[in-house]
Design an enzyme around this catalytic site. Structure first.
Site, PDB file in Angstrom:
ATOM      1  N   GLU A  65      51.024 -84.145 -57.135  1.00 48.68           N
ATOM      2  CA  GLU A  65      51.665 -85.277 -56.443  1.00 48.68           C
ATOM      3  C   GLU A  65      50.863 -86.580 -56.510  1.00 48.68           C
ATOM      4  OE1 GLU A  65      52.562 -83.975 -52.450  1.00 48.68           O
ATOM      5  OE2 GLU A  65      53.971 -82.450 -53.154  1.00 48.68           O
ATOM      6  N   ASN A  69      51.560 -81.091 -61.407  1.00 43.39           N
ATOM      7  CA  ASN A  69      52.688 -80.638 -60.575  1.00 43.39           C
ATOM      8  C   ASN A  69      53.162 -81.772 -59.681  1.00 43.39           C
ATOM      9  OD1 ASN A  69      54.216 -78.234 -59.628  1.00 43.39           O
ATOM     10  ND2 ASN A  69      53.167 -78.569 -57.681  1.00 43.39           N
ATOM     11  N   HIS A 123      62.262 -78.937 -54.866  1.00 43.41           N
ATOM     12  CA  HIS A 123      62.714 -78.784 -53.479  1.00 43.41           C
ATOM     13  C   HIS A 123      64.029 -79.554 -53.353  1.00 43.41           C
ATOM     14  CE1 HIS A 123      58.984 -76.965 -52.154  1.00 43.41           C
ATOM     15  NE2 HIS A 123      58.288 -77.942 -52.683  1.00 43.41           N
ATOM     16  N   GLU A 148      58.120 -74.635 -57.117  1.00 46.75           N
ATOM     17  CA  GLU A 148      58.254 -74.522 -55.651  1.00 46.75           C
ATOM     18  C   GLU A 148      59.720 -74.531 -55.245  1.00 46.75           C
ATOM     19  OE1 GLU A 148      55.771 -77.375 -53.581  1.00 46.75           O
ATOM     20  OE2 GLU A 148      54.171 -77.183 -55.059  1.00 46.75           O
ATOM     21  N   ASP A 186      63.172 -74.338 -53.753  1.00 48.09           N
ATOM     22  CA  ASP A 186      64.001 -73.936 -52.606  1.00 48.09           C
ATOM     23  C   ASP A 186      65.183 -74.893 -52.531  1.00 48.09           C
ATOM     24  OD1 ASP A 186      62.607 -76.134 -51.442  1.00 48.09           O
ATOM     25  OD2 ASP A 186      61.497 -74.868 -50.048  1.00 48.09           O
TER      26      ASP A 186
HETATM   27  C1  XIL Z   1      53.589 -76.736 -47.902  1.00 49.01           C
HETATM   28  C2  XIL Z   1      53.502 -75.349 -47.289  1.00 49.01           C
HETATM   29  O1  XIL Z   1      54.655 -74.630 -47.641  1.00 49.01           O
HETATM   30  C3  XIL Z   1      53.372 -75.459 -45.776  1.00 49.01           C
HETATM   31  O2  XIL Z   1      53.121 -74.172 -45.215  1.00 49.01           O
HETATM   32  C4  XIL Z   1      52.244 -76.413 -45.405  1.00 49.01           C
HETATM   33  O3  XIL Z   1      52.233 -76.603 -44.004  1.00 49.01           O
HETATM   34  C5  XIL Z   1      52.424 -77.751 -46.102  1.00 49.01           C
HETATM   35  O4  XIL Z   1      52.507 -77.538 -47.505  1.00 49.01           O
HETATM   36  N1  XIL Z   1      54.514 -79.609 -52.022  1.00 49.01           N
HETATM   37  C6  XIL Z   1      53.475 -78.762 -52.316  1.00 49.01           C
HETATM   38  C7  XIL Z   1      53.182 -77.599 -51.429  1.00 49.01           C
HETATM   39  O5  XIL Z   1      52.851 -78.906 -53.377  1.00 49.01           O
HETATM   40  O6  XIL Z   1      51.820 -77.287 -51.381  1.00 49.01           O
HETATM   41  C8  XIL Z   1      53.716 -77.804 -50.048  1.00 49.01           C
HETATM   42  O7  XIL Z   1      53.530 -76.598 -49.314  1.00 49.01           O
HETATM   43  C9  XIL Z   1      55.162 -78.226 -50.097  1.00 49.01           C
HETATM   44  C10 XIL Z   1      55.335 -79.520 -50.844  1.00 49.01           C
END
Ligand code: XIL
Length: 302
Positions: free
Chosen positions: A127, A170, A206, A235, A237
């Site tokens: 990020e 990422n 996401h 990641e 969802d």
């Molecule tokens: C999130 C986790 O799922 C949570 O448990 C934590 O509180 C915050 O981080 N981008 C990412 C992940 O790269 O590491 C994040 O994970 C979600 C967004």
């Protein structure tokens, strides 16, 4: 019926889940994980605040438990993440530039050497770009004190620490073609042209109603792959439920399978009840570990 992991493996891909060490004692969680998934990503346990809360003192216990669980069952591991502005201890932000550079390189080296041979791919930098149309870097201690070169330096340090590990950049909101993904694309293209070591790009993916699966998702994955890197959905969802959610999940899997260098998919959790999006139901198993329509759609698409 098959499982997510075996169906993906038959297509030459992995199918993984983000895992939290705190749930490894819960029977339903572990049996679902072990049955369905071929890869794990520690959800928080490898982040800087978890492994080096105090400068120079490394604590790997919870992450080690996840890695041991995975290794015992033949699952691969994605390392997440080495350099990120979030979940970063305050001491890091307090350092001056030359100290920060040493601390960053030491952190990368220590963590990667601890897991040498056990982590297939690392999210070396997470990020680093801003949202919106600017294409600019995000403000962070690394960006603000070390400048644009911090990403290149992190990747070079990572390659030296574990030459066999795949090194990924990422990010989120880079899933379709847009100003932010264009900026990442330009960076990867430049890295490949100059021989900066980078092997893969992770697309967090996401999704929700405000940020749905982009129509040009596959095309975007493909253009990165065409630069000579692997791409991974890291990641995933998708907020929602029922057939709409199932259709969206199926589309994501189809997009990955259509890109030969899309090497795997990770969903960001095993069960809705432990999702970081605690208000929603964005995953493949409900709170009782029952398969949702989204699960069936993923399996059908694999
Ligand atoms: C999130 C986790 O799922 C949570 O448990 C934590 O509180 C915050 O981080 N981008 C990412 C992940 O790269 O590491 C994040 O994970 C979600 C967004």
């Amino acid at each position: 019926a098959g499982t997510l992991g075996s169906a993906a493996a038959a297509k030459g891909r992995y199918f993984g889940a983000a895992v939290s060490a705190q749930y490894l004692g819960e029977a339903g969680y572990v049996s679902t994980l072990d049955r369905e998934f071929g890869s794990v990503t520690p959800e928080n346990e490898m982040k800087w605040d978890a492994v080096e809360a105090t400068r120079g003192t490394f604590a790997f216990g919870p992450a080690d438990r996840i890695v041991a669980h995975a290794q015992g069952r033949g699952m691969s591991v994605r390392g997440h993440t080495l350099v990120w502005h979030s979940q970063l201890p305050d001491w890091v932000a307090g350092l001056g530039a030359s100290d920060l550079r040493s601390a960053m390189n030491h952190h990368i080296t220590q963590v990667m050497q601890h897991y040498k041979g056990k982590v297939l791919a690392w999210d070396v930098v997470n990020e680093a770009f801003q949202d919106g149309g600017s294409g600019a870097r995000r403000s962070s201690p690394f960006q603000d004190k070390l400048g644009n070169g911090f990403i290149e330096e992190a990747f070079r340090t990572a390659r030296a620490a574990d030459p066999a590990a795949k090194l990924c950049y990422n990010d989120y909101n880079t899933d379709g073609v847009n100003a932010k993904s264009n900026a990442v694309y330009a960076m990867v293209k430049d890295f490949k042209a100059r021989g900066v070591p980078i092997d893969c790009v992770g697309f967090q993916s996401h999704f929700n109603s405000a940020s749905p699966v982009p129509a040009d998702y596959r095309a975007n994955l493909q253009r990165f792959a065409d630069l000579g890197v692997d791409v991974q959905i890291t990641e995933l969802d998708i907020e929602g439920s029922g057939s709409a959610q199932a259709t969206a999940y199926g589309n994501v899997v189809g997009a990955c399978l259509a890109v030969s260098r899309c090497t795997g998919i990770t969903v960001w959790g095993v069960t809705d009840k432990y999702s970081w999006r605690s208000a929603g139901t964005p995953l493949l198993f409900d709170g009782s570990y029952t398969k949702k329509p989204a699960y069936d759609a993923v399996l059908a698409a694999l």
